[in-house]
Design an enzyme around this catalytic site. Structure first.
Site, PDB file in Angstrom:
ATOM      1  N   GLU A 136       1.900   7.157   3.142  1.00 49.30           N
ATOM      2  CA  GLU A 136       3.125   6.354   3.082  1.00 49.30           C
ATOM      3  C   GLU A 136       3.326   5.497   4.327  1.00 49.30           C
ATOM      4  OE1 GLU A 136       4.635   6.188   0.344  1.00 49.30           O
ATOM      5  OE2 GLU A 136       3.971   7.969  -0.705  1.00 49.30           O
ATOM      6  N   GLU A 161       4.648   5.181  -7.473  1.00 45.30           N
ATOM      7  CA  GLU A 161       3.332   4.564  -7.238  1.00 45.30           C
ATOM      8  C   GLU A 161       2.818   3.864  -8.490  1.00 45.30           C
ATOM      9  OE1 GLU A 161       1.610   8.104  -5.767  1.00 45.30           O
ATOM     10  OE2 GLU A 161       2.280   7.740  -3.706  1.00 45.30           O
ATOM     11  N   GLU A 184      -1.951   1.628  -3.313  1.00 50.52           N
ATOM     12  CA  GLU A 184      -1.173   2.431  -4.245  1.00 50.52           C
ATOM     13  C   GLU A 184      -2.079   3.279  -5.144  1.00 50.52           C
ATOM     14  OE1 GLU A 184       2.046   2.904  -4.429  1.00 50.52           O
ATOM     15  OE2 GLU A 184       2.673   1.432  -2.930  1.00 50.52           O
ATOM     16  N   HIS A 196      10.133   7.235   1.567  1.00 48.47           N
ATOM     17  CA  HIS A 196       9.096   8.200   1.192  1.00 48.47           C
ATOM     18  C   HIS A 196       8.557   8.929   2.416  1.00 48.47           C
ATOM     19  CE1 HIS A 196       8.264   5.740  -2.719  1.00 48.47           C
ATOM     20  NE2 HIS A 196       9.496   6.227  -2.651  1.00 48.47           N
ATOM     21  N   HIS A 221       4.737   0.559  -8.336  1.00 53.20           N
ATOM     22  CA  HIS A 221       4.226  -0.311  -7.281  1.00 53.20           C
ATOM     23  C   HIS A 221       2.871  -0.912  -7.657  1.00 53.20           C
ATOM     24  CE1 HIS A 221       6.885   2.019  -4.176  1.00 53.20           C
ATOM     25  NE2 HIS A 221       7.578   1.245  -4.992  1.00 53.20           N
ATOM     26  N   GLU A 226       9.260   2.581   1.123  1.00 50.30           N
ATOM     27  CA  GLU A 226       8.251   3.479   1.695  1.00 50.30           C
ATOM     28  C   GLU A 226       8.800   4.225   2.921  1.00 50.30           C
ATOM     29  OE1 GLU A 226       5.589   4.237   0.261  1.00 50.30           O
ATOM     30  OE2 GLU A 226       4.953   2.563  -0.992  1.00 50.30           O
TER      31      GLU A 226
END
Length: 269
Positions: A35, A180, A150, A69, A183, A66
């Site tokens: 991340e 993910e 990703e 995350h 993304h 992110e």
């Protein structure tokens, strides 16, 4: 400007402590495809973007997510390290063989360097570094990197999911897998739009400065001939691939000037 919200984006609490799983999760945090890499790549690309505003926004939106995350995984690691014994370990391990197995796989840096919290490292203690980041200024090149980032991250998170039976950890990983997915799809869409605008090869049409007679030739540099299957196939730019079974050495034999004798190089006769 960034503003921090104390509440996490999603749940990040395990059912029970597990220092070995904490170590494994370090890859998703501070590994090459973790991340931290996504956060700094997307933010850097967004800050560098001077073109279409929608691409700048999607990069900054995702880079900022992110950060959330990073916070979630760091929090999960801290929970997993709660009550990890750091004193009198030898006596405790003698009394509990299962504890010996767990402690044998722990990361000593969690206690020694980070005080039983997460660190910006991979599971083996190698520090995260900016060499993992890509921000080239070319949007198409960067979007392709982002799809790869990703993809690699999702592969690793899916493996982490199968490495634990802790439903709390799995709950967080299920959310990360879903994000993910999103993304990947958004970066693929952006990549396709940019290919339509600028062409599929990065950077765009360079026929005026490249030797184009070599730009669609598959050269056979291995014992196998599997790549011959692409011969006469049409590349994505509309041109046909050709196949060269025996590539030529076209550059001649180099004859460089000897270095100064003061360097004591062995130049031979």
């Amino acid at each position: 400007m960034f503003k921090h919200t104390r509440a996490l984006q999603f749940n990040a609490k395990p059912d029970r402590p597990d220092p070995l799983m904490a170590r494994k999760l370090q890859e998703a945090l501070g590994g090459q495809w973790g991340e931290m890499t996504g956060m700094m790549s997307y933010l850097s690309q967004g800050w560098a973007s001077t073109g279409d505003e929608k691409y700048k926004d999607i990069l900054l939106d995702t880079g900022t997510e992110e950060i959330a995350h990073v916070e979630m995984i760091s929090t999960m690691i801290a929970y997993l390290l709660e009550d990890t014994p750091i004193y009198e370990q030898e006596e405790m391990i003698k009394k509990d063989p299962s504890l010996a197995k767990v402690m044998g796989g722990t990361d000593p840096e969690h206690g020694l360097v980070h005080g039983l919290t997460a660190g910006l490292t991979n599971p083996n203690g190698a520090a995260w570094n900016t060499g993992y980041v890509t921000s080239s200024g070319n949007l198409l090149a960067d979007m392709r990197f982002n799809v790869t980032r990703e993809s690699q991250a999702r592969v690793q998170v899916s493996r982490l999911y199968h490495m634990t039976r802790d439903e709390g950890v799995r709950d967080m990983l299920k959310f990360l897998l879903a994000r993910e997915t999103q993304h990947q799809l958004q970066f693929i869409k952006a990549q396709e739009e940019l290919e339509e605008r600028y062409g599929v090869v990065v950077p765009g049409n360079m026929n005026d400065i490249q030797y184009s007679e070599y730009s669609h030739v598959i050269m056979n540099f291995s014992d196998g001939e599997g790549s011959r299957a692409f011969e006469n196939q049409i590349a994505k730019d509309g041109q046909m691939f050709t196949y060269q079974e025996n590539p030529e050495a076209m550059g001649g034999v180099p004859k460089t000037k000897p270095a100064s004798s003061e360097l004591h190089n062995d130049q031979g006769e």
